[in-house]
Design an enzyme around this catalytic site. Sequence first.
Site, short mmCIF file in Angstrom:
data_model
loop_
_atom_site.label_atom_id
_atom_site.label_comp_id
_atom_site.label_asym_id
_atom_site.label_seq_id
_atom_site.Cartn_x
_atom_site.Cartn_y
_atom_site.Cartn_z
CG HIS A 250 -10.74 0.87 10.17
ND1 HIS A 250 -10.12 0.25 11.22
CD2 HIS A 250 -10.14 0.37 9.05
CE1 HIS A 250 -9.19 -0.59 10.77
NE2 HIS A 250 -9.20 -0.53 9.44
CB ILE A 251 -14.25 3.86 5.32
CG1 ILE A 251 -13.79 5.33 5.32
CG2 ILE A 251 -15.40 3.64 6.28
CD1 ILE A 251 -14.82 6.29 4.74
CB ILE B 207 -0.98 -0.02 1.20
CG1 ILE B 207 -1.92 -1.24 1.09
CG2 ILE B 207 -1.80 1.28 1.24
CD1 ILE B 207 -2.75 -1.52 2.33
CD GLU C 135 -10.30 1.38 14.45
OE1 GLU C 135 -9.53 2.30 14.18
OE2 GLU C 135 -10.71 0.56 13.60
CB ALA D 157 -1.16 2.18 9.56
NE ARG D 158 -5.40 -3.07 12.02
CZ ARG D 158 -5.82 -3.15 10.76
NH1 ARG D 158 -5.97 -2.07 10.03
NH2 ARG D 158 -6.11 -4.32 10.23
C1 GLV Z 1 -8.10 -2.94 7.17
O1 GLV Z 1 -7.78 -2.19 8.03
C2 GLV Z 1 -7.30 -4.05 6.76
O2 GLV Z 1 -6.31 -4.37 7.45
O3 GLV Z 1 -7.63 -4.66 5.75
#
Ligand code: GLV
Length: 329
Positions: free
Chosen positions: A288-289, A159, A270, A240-241
């Site tokens: 988170h989309i 990514i 979250e 990311a997270r």
């Molecule tokens: C989404 O956050 C994923 O890890 O696919």
Amino acid sequence: MSTRPSILIARNVFPEVLAKLREHFDVDTNDEDNPLSPSQLAARLQGKVGVITTGSERVDAALIAACPQLKIVANIAVGYNNFDLPAITAAGVLASNTPDVLTETTADFGFALLLATARRLTESEHFLRAGQWNRWALDMFAGAEVNGSTLGILGMGRIGQAIARRGAHGFGMKVIYNNRSRLDAQTEADCKARYVDKAELLRTADHLVLVLPYSAESHHAIGAAELAQMKPTATLVNIARGGIVDDAALAVALREKRIAAAGLDVFEGEPKVHPDLLTVPNVVLTPHIASATIATRKAMAHLAADNVIAYLTQGKTVTPLNPEVAGQR
Ligand code: GLV
């Protein structure tokens, strides 16, 4: 009584994915679509050989120990920090995730969030909706330049590379990155990306995008000390997270304008969001989309289903995280 293997889909999936799984298995579903607590998940998994999870379900040693018949846990996500992978592997359970199918879509969103943050898109929209726009002004919502600026990327996996290509080739940005390991020369050339250490990345980036996996090592990789090293004009984007950024420290930095703005798709704890982030204007917040297009979310669900079907019907793996355990259970 049915002799077909039983599986659980922990959260709702698309009807065609459910139908595909039902061709092979007795499928238990969670029609209310509420995230299942560890004890609810353990109870629902009794007698099940497979489970499809999302990032909302934790799969750890205790759960695996409580579910001795389980052979595969298939996450509908590329990230798998909700899995205790060493514990799952030690128990001989196959784990899978959904790489590749979401790379370009997630990179699109990373760029959308970067643009929205730098160009103050939601802040200006809130102003307009609140009826506050009564005259045009030269400096009204003047933001940061994106084209030609320096794009920093922390975490240069699939990514990160897709974001680098968009920045370099689409927006004429100078791309710098930091990663646990340096990319090969050909990939660096394709991404027009230059490897720098983390200190230079923080110091030099006009826009810093976080795309690294969450782990104990990356916990609070961006905290007060790192934010202090960034330019006061910089923007920060986290797709990311949650937990990679210290959200409390970020809210302070945003309020005190130590950095210009942030775009956040993921949060510590979250779906709760740090209350201070909700009151600062210079932040764009999304739930988170990043991978959420219909086509991509379908592809992710299909890939998770394909992992379960291939493993349980033929012993084959599609996108395994621990292929070495195949066939152990
Ligand atoms: C989404 O956050 C994923 O890890 O696919």
